[in-house]
Design a protein around this motif. Structure first.
Motif, PDB file in Angstrom:
ATOM      1  N   ALA A   1       9.253  -0.926  19.389  1.00  0.00           N
ATOM      2  CA  ALA A   1       9.627   0.368  19.667  1.00  0.00           C
ATOM      3  C   ALA A   1      10.106   0.553  21.137  1.00  0.00           C
ATOM      4  CB  ALA A   1       8.400   1.209  19.614  1.00  0.00           C
ATOM      5  N   ALA A   2       9.636  -0.443  22.141  1.00  0.00           N
ATOM      6  CA  ALA A   2      10.063  -0.530  23.286  1.00  0.00           C
ATOM      7  C   ALA A   2      11.421  -1.354  23.682  1.00  0.00           C
ATOM      8  CB  ALA A   2       9.078  -1.065  24.285  1.00  0.00           C
ATOM      9  N   ARG A   3      11.985  -1.831  22.477  1.00  0.00           N
ATOM     10  CA  ARG A   3      13.088  -2.718  22.518  1.00  0.00           C
ATOM     11  C   ARG A   3      13.071  -3.692  23.642  1.00  0.00           C
ATOM     12  NH1 ARG A   3      14.725   2.874  22.169  1.00  0.00           N
ATOM     13  NH2 ARG A   3      15.715   3.390  20.162  1.00  0.00           N
ATOM     14  N   ASP A   4      11.924  -4.229  23.671  1.00  0.00           N
ATOM     15  CA  ASP A   4      11.618  -5.338  24.676  1.00  0.00           C
ATOM     16  C   ASP A   4      11.720  -5.018  25.798  1.00  0.00           C
ATOM     17  OD1 ASP A   4      10.707  -6.993  22.466  1.00  0.00           O
ATOM     18  OD2 ASP A   4      12.467  -8.418  22.468  1.00  0.00           O
ATOM     19  N   ASN A   5      11.772  -3.768  26.380  1.00  0.00           N
ATOM     20  CA  ASN A   5      12.224  -3.338  27.741  1.00  0.00           C
ATOM     21  C   ASN A   5      10.803  -3.188  28.461  1.00  0.00           C
ATOM     22  OD1 ASN A   5      12.925  -1.985  29.894  1.00  0.00           O
ATOM     23  ND2 ASN A   5      14.644  -1.034  28.982  1.00  0.00           N
ATOM     24  N   PRO A   6      10.715  -4.026  29.568  1.00  0.00           N
ATOM     25  CA  PRO A   6       9.588  -3.877  30.369  1.00  0.00           C
ATOM     26  C   PRO A   6       9.386  -2.658  31.124  1.00  0.00           C
ATOM     27  CG  PRO A   6      10.563  -6.224  30.721  1.00  0.00           C
ATOM     28  CD  PRO A   6      11.603  -5.138  29.708  1.00  0.00           C
TER      29      PRO A   6
ATOM     30  N   LEU B   1       7.902  -0.124  28.749  1.00  0.00           N
ATOM     31  CA  LEU B   1       6.312  -0.350  28.663  1.00  0.00           C
ATOM     32  C   LEU B   1       5.765   0.363  29.905  1.00  0.00           C
ATOM     33  CD1 LEU B   1       6.495  -3.818  26.650  1.00  0.00           C
ATOM     34  CD2 LEU B   1       5.834  -1.446  25.754  1.00  0.00           C
ATOM     35  N   ARG B   2       6.369  -0.071  31.050  1.00  0.00           N
ATOM     36  CA  ARG B   2       5.584   0.534  32.573  1.00  0.00           C
ATOM     37  C   ARG B   2       5.747   1.925  32.198  1.00  0.00           C
ATOM     38  NH1 ARG B   2       7.743  -4.233  34.582  1.00  0.00           N
ATOM     39  NH2 ARG B   2       9.658  -3.615  34.840  1.00  0.00           N
ATOM     40  N   LYS B   3       6.728   2.428  31.785  1.00  0.00           N
ATOM     41  CA  LYS B   3       6.682   4.112  31.791  1.00  0.00           C
ATOM     42  C   LYS B   3       5.757   4.612  30.739  1.00  0.00           C
ATOM     43  CE  LYS B   3      11.552   4.886  33.146  1.00  0.00           C
ATOM     44  NZ  LYS B   3      12.776   5.336  32.667  1.00  0.00           N
ATOM     45  N   ALA B   4       5.468   3.994  29.703  1.00  0.00           N
ATOM     46  CA  ALA B   4       4.353   4.067  28.699  1.00  0.00           C
ATOM     47  C   ALA B   4       3.025   3.834  29.353  1.00  0.00           C
ATOM     48  CB  ALA B   4       4.418   3.190  27.366  1.00  0.00           C
ATOM     49  N   ALA B   5       2.725   3.099  30.152  1.00  0.00           N
ATOM     50  CA  ALA B   5       1.394   2.825  30.781  1.00  0.00           C
ATOM     51  C   ALA B   5       1.263   4.034  31.512  1.00  0.00           C
ATOM     52  CB  ALA B   5       1.486   1.438  31.203  1.00  0.00           C
ATOM     53  N   SER B   6       2.204   4.365  32.497  1.00  0.00           N
ATOM     54  CA  SER B   6       2.010   5.345  33.261  1.00  0.00           C
ATOM     55  C   SER B   6       1.866   6.807  32.618  1.00  0.00           C
ATOM     56  CB  SER B   6       3.361   5.361  34.291  1.00  0.00           C
ATOM     57  OG  SER B   6       3.405   6.626  35.167  1.00  0.00           O
ATOM     58  N   TYR B   7       2.468   6.996  31.524  1.00  0.00           N
ATOM     59  CA  TYR B   7       2.289   8.399  30.991  1.00  0.00           C
ATOM     60  C   TYR B   7       0.862   8.559  30.225  1.00  0.00           C
ATOM     61  CZ  TYR B   7       2.362  11.276  26.639  1.00  0.00           C
ATOM     62  OH  TYR B   7       2.447  12.126  25.762  1.00  0.00           O
ATOM     63  N   LEU B   8       0.364   7.298  29.939  1.00  0.00           N
ATOM     64  CA  LEU B   8      -1.138   7.250  29.439  1.00  0.00           C
ATOM     65  C   LEU B   8      -1.953   7.300  30.378  1.00  0.00           C
ATOM     66  CD1 LEU B   8      -0.851   4.439  26.723  1.00  0.00           C
ATOM     67  CD2 LEU B   8      -1.123   6.759  26.096  1.00  0.00           C
ATOM     68  N   GLU B   9      -1.658   6.901  31.487  1.00  0.00           N
ATOM     69  CA  GLU B   9      -2.799   7.158  32.709  1.00  0.00           C
ATOM     70  C   GLU B   9      -2.636   8.447  33.337  1.00  0.00           C
ATOM     71  OE1 GLU B   9      -1.550   3.523  34.934  1.00  0.00           O
ATOM     72  OE2 GLU B   9      -2.872   2.367  33.623  1.00  0.00           O
ATOM     73  N   ASP B  10      -1.361   8.912  33.521  1.00  0.00           N
ATOM     74  CA  ASP B  10      -1.150  10.200  34.093  1.00  0.00           C
ATOM     75  C   ASP B  10      -0.306  11.167  33.241  1.00  0.00           C
ATOM     76  OD1 ASP B  10      -1.581  12.095  36.035  1.00  0.00           O
ATOM     77  OD2 ASP B  10       0.281  11.272  37.314  1.00  0.00           O
ATOM     78  N   PRO B  11      -1.021  11.605  32.271  1.00  0.00           N
ATOM     79  CA  PRO B  11      -0.032  12.674  31.368  1.00  0.00           C
ATOM     80  C   PRO B  11       0.461  13.804  32.032  1.00  0.00           C
ATOM     81  CG  PRO B  11      -2.154  12.287  30.618  1.00  0.00           C
ATOM     82  CD  PRO B  11      -2.243  11.713  31.763  1.00  0.00           C
ATOM     83  N   PRO B  12       1.653  14.267  31.937  1.00  0.00           N
ATOM     84  CA  PRO B  12       2.288  15.265  32.379  1.00  0.00           C
ATOM     85  C   PRO B  12       1.518  16.717  32.167  1.00  0.00           C
ATOM     86  CG  PRO B  12       3.993  14.331  30.967  1.00  0.00           C
ATOM     87  CD  PRO B  12       2.723  13.392  31.152  1.00  0.00           C
TER      88      PRO B  12
END
Length: 141
Positions: free
Chosen positions: A104-109, A112-123
């Motif tokens: 799903a992340a297309r092997d793009n780090p 995945l960093r943005k996904a982690a940030s989203y989970l930690e600090d949802p808009p």
């Protein structure tokens, strides 16, 4: 009528005679299948990923038998993960992390960093405040 059973010499379970091949079969069909399966898996991993004999098992032990991303253990074998651009073997992952998360992340780090940030600090919390899904709302009497 009582079912005849035999003891498997590998797993030591008493199994019905129908689980043994041949009149003198000493290993039940489950153990026999697992032996063939492990050998074919080892051969395929060596051929496909360039691992030397025993390297899959070594990596499995080094990862404590756990997925390198989620740390989970599954009943299925861990998959050999590799980079689709370079072919480099990266480690062993569960099917969920290898087949869904990285895909799903297309092997793009960065994704995945943005996904982690989203989970930690949802808009939504920043812009709307706390909102709860219906399953988590307390009944108001």
């Amino acid at each position: 009528m009582a079912t005849k059973t035999r003891k498997c010499s590998r797993c030591l379970k008493n199994r019905a005679a129908k689980f043994f091949s041949g009149p003198r079969g000493r290993i039940c069909s489950s153990c026999s299948k697992n032996s063939r399966s492990k050998a074919s898996h080892s051969a395929r991993v060596q051929e496909t990923y360039g691992l030397k004999p025993g390297e899959y098992d070594y990596l499995f032990q080094a990862q404590d038998g756990r997925c390198a991303i989620c740390g989970g253990t599954r009943r299925q074998r861990l998959s050999v993960d590799h980079c689709h651009k370079t072919g480099r073997v990266r480690g062993l992952l569960c099917r969920m992390c290898n087949g869904r998360l990285l895909t799903a992340a297309r092997d793009n780090p960065e994704t995945l960093r943005k996904a982690a940030s989203y989970l930690e600090d949802p808009p939504a919390i920043l812009h709307l405040g706390e909102r709860l899904h219906i399953d988590f709302r307390k009944d108001s009497d």
